[in-house]
Design a protein around this motif. Structure first.
Motif, PDB file in Angstrom:
ATOM      1  N   GLU A  25       0.833  -1.202   0.000  1.00  0.00           N
ATOM      2  CA  GLU A  25       0.000   0.000   0.000  1.00  0.00           C
ATOM      3  C   GLU A  25       0.870   1.255   0.000  1.00  0.00           C
ATOM      4  N   GLY A  26       1.960   1.232   0.761  1.00  0.00           N
ATOM      5  CA  GLY A  26       2.894   2.357   0.779  1.00  0.00           C
ATOM      6  C   GLY A  26       3.525   2.589  -0.589  1.00  0.00           C
ATOM      7  N   ARG A  27       3.927   1.496  -1.250  1.00  0.00           N
ATOM      8  CA  ARG A  27       4.495   1.627  -2.597  1.00  0.00           C
ATOM      9  C   ARG A  27       3.475   2.194  -3.583  1.00  0.00           C
TER      10      ARG A  27
ATOM     11  N   ILE B 117       1.876   9.559  -5.708  1.00  0.00           N
ATOM     12  CA  ILE B 117       2.474  10.865  -5.403  1.00  0.00           C
ATOM     13  C   ILE B 117       3.464  11.251  -6.488  1.00  0.00           C
ATOM     14  N   ARG B 118       4.294  10.318  -6.909  1.00  0.00           N
ATOM     15  CA  ARG B 118       5.280  10.608  -7.983  1.00  0.00           C
ATOM     16  C   ARG B 118       4.582  10.972  -9.282  1.00  0.00           C
TER      17      ARG B 118
END
Length: 134
Positions: free
Chosen positions: A122-124, A130-131
């Motif tokens: 989920e963080g990835r 965001i990127r």
């Protein structure tokens, strides 16, 4: 094992006999089935959701038969198993539909699938989003 293997309710006729409500036949045993109603909440709000056999077993981490055995033999362990769900984090796929009963319309939600949250994945995913914004 022979006995009731349907997804319908049974009524205990005696210590060793169970009657199927659908076919009205008496069987020597039955198979536990789960229908777990839970209140799910996040930052947007809360909703009551029904979890049937597969999703309920996945959330609880044990089978319906194991949970039934706990209820019959160890009430404290049964309650502990259910209480582990309080404030647990999962990802759900839910079907919502409007249902009308006695001129009252309300939303009924059913869990189609449930997964434990993979925080690393989920963080990835969030980092990739965001990127993509920049």
């Amino acid at each position: 094992s022979s006995g009731i293997n349907a997804e319908y309710g049974v009524i205990q006729e005696s210590d060793t006999e169970f009657r199927c409500e659908k076919c009205d036949k008496v069987h020597p045993n039955f198979k536990y089935r789960l229908m777990l109603t839970v209140k799910l909440a996040d930052f947007t709000g809360a909703e009551w959701v029904t979890c049937f056999q597969d999703s309920a077993e996945k959330m609880l981490g044990i089978s319906a038969d194991e949970l039934g055995a706990l209820k019959e033999n160890d009430q404290m362990a049964f309650e502990t198993t259910l209480n582990k769900l309080n404030f647990a984090t999962h990802t759900f796929k839910i079907r919502a539909r409007l249902d009308t009963y006695m001129d009252e319309t309300r939303m009924k939600c059913t869990a189609l699938s449930v997964e434990k949250v993979d925080f690393a994945a989920e963080g990835r995913r969030l980092l990739a989003e965001i990127r993509a914004l920049s």
